[in-house]
Scaffold this motif. Structure first.
Motif, short mmCIF file in Angstrom:
data_model
loop_
_atom_site.label_atom_id
_atom_site.label_comp_id
_atom_site.label_asym_id
_atom_site.label_seq_id
_atom_site.Cartn_x
_atom_site.Cartn_y
_atom_site.Cartn_z
N GLN A 157 43.68 24.78 30.67
CA GLN A 157 43.90 26.04 31.89
C GLN A 157 43.64 25.37 33.33
O GLN A 157 42.83 24.69 33.38
N LEU A 158 44.68 25.70 34.11
CA LEU A 158 44.18 25.51 35.55
C LEU A 158 43.95 26.91 36.16
O LEU A 158 44.54 27.94 35.99
N THR A 159 42.69 26.99 36.79
CA THR A 159 42.08 28.26 37.27
C THR A 159 41.83 28.30 38.72
O THR A 159 41.48 27.18 39.43
N MET A 160 42.56 29.16 39.16
CA MET A 160 42.27 29.07 40.73
C MET A 160 41.31 30.63 41.31
O MET A 160 41.89 31.71 40.56
N THR A 161 40.42 30.50 41.91
CA THR A 161 39.54 31.46 42.40
C THR A 161 39.61 31.57 43.76
O THR A 161 39.48 30.53 44.48
N PRO A 162 39.57 32.85 44.35
CA PRO A 162 39.49 33.13 45.89
C PRO A 162 38.05 32.58 46.41
O PRO A 162 37.12 32.70 45.99
#
Length: 608
Positions: free
Chosen positions: A396-401
């Motif tokens: 998984q590629l996760t992006m968080t603010p």
């Protein structure tokens, strides 16, 4: 149940090596005897000459886009059977229309890699006894009708994609369909076939049968008219255990869809005056902030500034603005000032969006993107040896603010005296500093202390070492071969470096005593080894990057939040403006980039 007759399709990966650029033709495989699972059983296509009717393909059969009869891009020059491989093969020739030219270029560049054939089953016979309740059917008579280029391949078996689109009207296997059933039906029937085709393709691509014994979910979705988007949501939540995205389609990246009159009538100056006087924000400015808050389901700390307004001017950067100080903003006061002609502060050149980085706007919550990290393995075995099991692996590629902010300050006197010019200056300064910082971290972000991780600090990126040698064409091409070795040589490919490196390469002959240089063109924008090359002071001075820049994702959560602070600089009779945005940067594939391990210019005699 008996095998329904009617129209079906299969998808296959094409081989670019079979392309003839001059003749605008490419050879493809469009069928094989590999078993394909249908909702009514397992299908095997007979590839003997008596079983396959190639007359429709050999009568200048159409080559379409996505099985759309109104979107023809070429013809079938010749179709034949390969008895040794038990495959159907065809040579396709592209037309010279604008649309066909686009598709042909994508095929040559490796962007479009999949074709799909539509065919009618005329006669199918059961083969043996059912296994675990599934009957196998041998298709003894079938007719391919057209070949299409499609964007999404189906289940991959030994490097060949397959997919199935059953007709919506099953027929007994002892009744031949009328001739019309062999071609794509217009209207609702064709739409329904396309829907089922897409559902099956997506389901099988992600091996959903592993968590859905008996294909219960697929059968439910095909029978109840559910959409591909609904199935994708189910796959994300159940196959990958990902949280769904909460995107509001009414706003894109903080955009409200304001018309030109509304944008022109919006005044940042009125916003600042209202906040400084601590009175409610009204008019178009108040309506816009409330509309953004409603669509984002979040109240701002100060005021939401829609991106419709912020895109009307070119951004600049932050500074303190004082009416009585000529170097600050004193030159803006008065009716005769030409603020748009102001001598601007010189800034670094922003590059990642120009190079092709992709923006994911208006995000809500963390974003999780499943990605395949490994595939099955083929083995050669002695006659009685056991096969070693292998399987696909996923990650998984996760992006968080992450919060990025900037501030500026201006005097209350300036606010009272200045007209529209101050709006241009304050807005453009704030926007430029945010854009430059996002650009910088995409290249060299540390991935710590709230900062996103940039390309130069991402583990697994390819590298090129110059050692004690001068740069040369071989080293320049090594960047490309790094990316090719990862099967990532596609998309927005380009080199990026610092201007000092670009200048050194632009003065370095590729061939001794000839005016052919390693960097061709201007220092800021040129070419290296046939690929675009850019330079910017945003880059580290002794590094070079090559890669597919469309594999950089820039995520943005919501619009811009503007907060006015009338207290911190009260003794100076100034008001401070702070602007925040939530964003993140991510690299989709580490194999898409290669970075110099040492300086690309350190060993040149004039590089000091």
């Amino acid at each position: 149940m008996p095998a329904p007759l009617g129209n079906y399709s299969r998808s296959f990966a094409l081989d670019r090596a079979k392309a003839d650029v001059e003749a605008r033709t490419i050879e493809v495989s469009f069928s094989s005897e590999e078993p394909v699972d249908r909702y009514w059983g397992t299908e095997i296509l007979d590839h003997t000459a008596a079983a396959v009717d190639l007359s429709r393909l050999n009568a200048a059969g159409p080559v379409l886009m996505d099985h759309d009869a109104r979107n023809q891009i070429g013809v079938v020059e010749r179709a034949w059977l390969d008895p040794k491989k038990k495959q159907g093969r065809a040579t396709l020739r592209f037309s010279r229309s604008t649309r066909a030219e686009e598709i042909w270029n994508d095929v040559i560049d490796g962007i479009r890699r999949n074709v799909s054939v539509s065919y009618a089953i005329d006669r199918a016979e059961p083969q043996g006894e059912p296994l675990n309740g599934v009957q196998t059917y041998f298709v003894r008579s079938w007719t391919p009708s057209e070949i299409s280029f499609v964007s999404c391949p189906a289940d991959v078996t030994v490097g060949v994609g397959r997919s199935a689109t059953p007709t919506n009207n099953p027929m007994p296997d002892n009744v031949l369909p009328v001739s019309e059933s062999r071609s794509e039906a217009p209207g609702a029937a064709a739409t329904e076939r396309a829907r089922i085709h897409d559902l099956t393709t997506v389901y099988e691509m992600h091996s959903c049968q592993e968590i859905d014994p008996g294909r219960v979910v697929l059968r439910e979705y095909t029978a109840t008219g559910r959409s591909v988007q609904e199935l994708q949501k189910w796959i994300l939540e159940n196959r990958y255990l990902a949280q769904p995205l909460n995107l509001d389609p009414s706003v894109h990246g903080g955009m409200l869809g304001m018309n030109s009159r509304e944008v022109k009538g919006y005044s940042l100056l009125r916003v600042l005056r209202a906040l400084s006087e601590r009175r409610p924000l009204d008019g178009i400015e108040g309506e816009a902030s409330r509309a953004v808050a409603q669509t984002l389901r979040k109240e701002p700390e100060g005021v939401w500034i829609p991106n419709d307004v912020l895109t009307r001017q070119n951004p600049r950067q932050q500074r303190a603005l004082v009416a009585g100080n000529a170097s600050g903003a004193g030159y803006l006061v008065g009716n005769n000032n030409g603020g748009q002609s102001m001598i601007e502060l010189l800034r670094n050149q922003m590059v990642i969006m120009e190079l092709g980085a992709r923006s994911l706007a208006n995000l809500v919550g963390d974003i999780v993107i499943p990605r395949q990290t490994g595939g099955a393995t083929a083995y050669w075995l002695p006659e009685t040896a056991a096969l070693t099991l292998s399987q696909q692996t996923f990650g998984q590629l996760t992006m968080t603010p992450k919060r990025v902010g900037a501030s500026t300050a201006f005097s209350k006197q300036l606010l009272a005296q200045t007209g529209g010019d101050i709006e241009y200056l304050v807005q453009s300064d704030l926007m430029t500093v945010l854009a430059l910082e996002k650009d910088r971290v995409a290249l060299n972000g540390l991935g710590s202390s709230g900062e996103p991780l940039g390309i130069l600090n991402t583990a697994g990126i390819g590298s090129v070492s110059f050692g004690g040698n001068q740069p040369n064409r071989f080293r320049a091409l090594e960047f490309q071969t790094d990316v090719i070795a990862s099967n990532a040589e596609m998309g927005s490919l380009a080199y990026l470096t610092h201007p000092t490196v670009a200048a050194a390469w632009a003065a370095l002959p590729e061939v001794p005593n000839q005016a052919i240089y390693l960097w061709a063109g201007a220092v800021q924008k040129g070419t290296i080894a046939g690929r675009p090359a850019l330079s910017t002071n945003q880059m580290v001075a002794d590094k070079m990057i090559y890669g597919n820049w469309s594999d950089i994702l820039v995520g943005e959560w919501g619009a811009l939040d503007l907060v006015l602070d009338p207290y911190s600089l009260a003794l100076q009779h100034q008001i401070q403006v702070v602007i925040h945005q939530m964003c993140d940067i991510a690299v989709r594939h580490v194999g898409s980039f290669s970075v110099s391990a040492d300086s690309p210019a350190a060993n040149l005699p004039w590089a000091a």
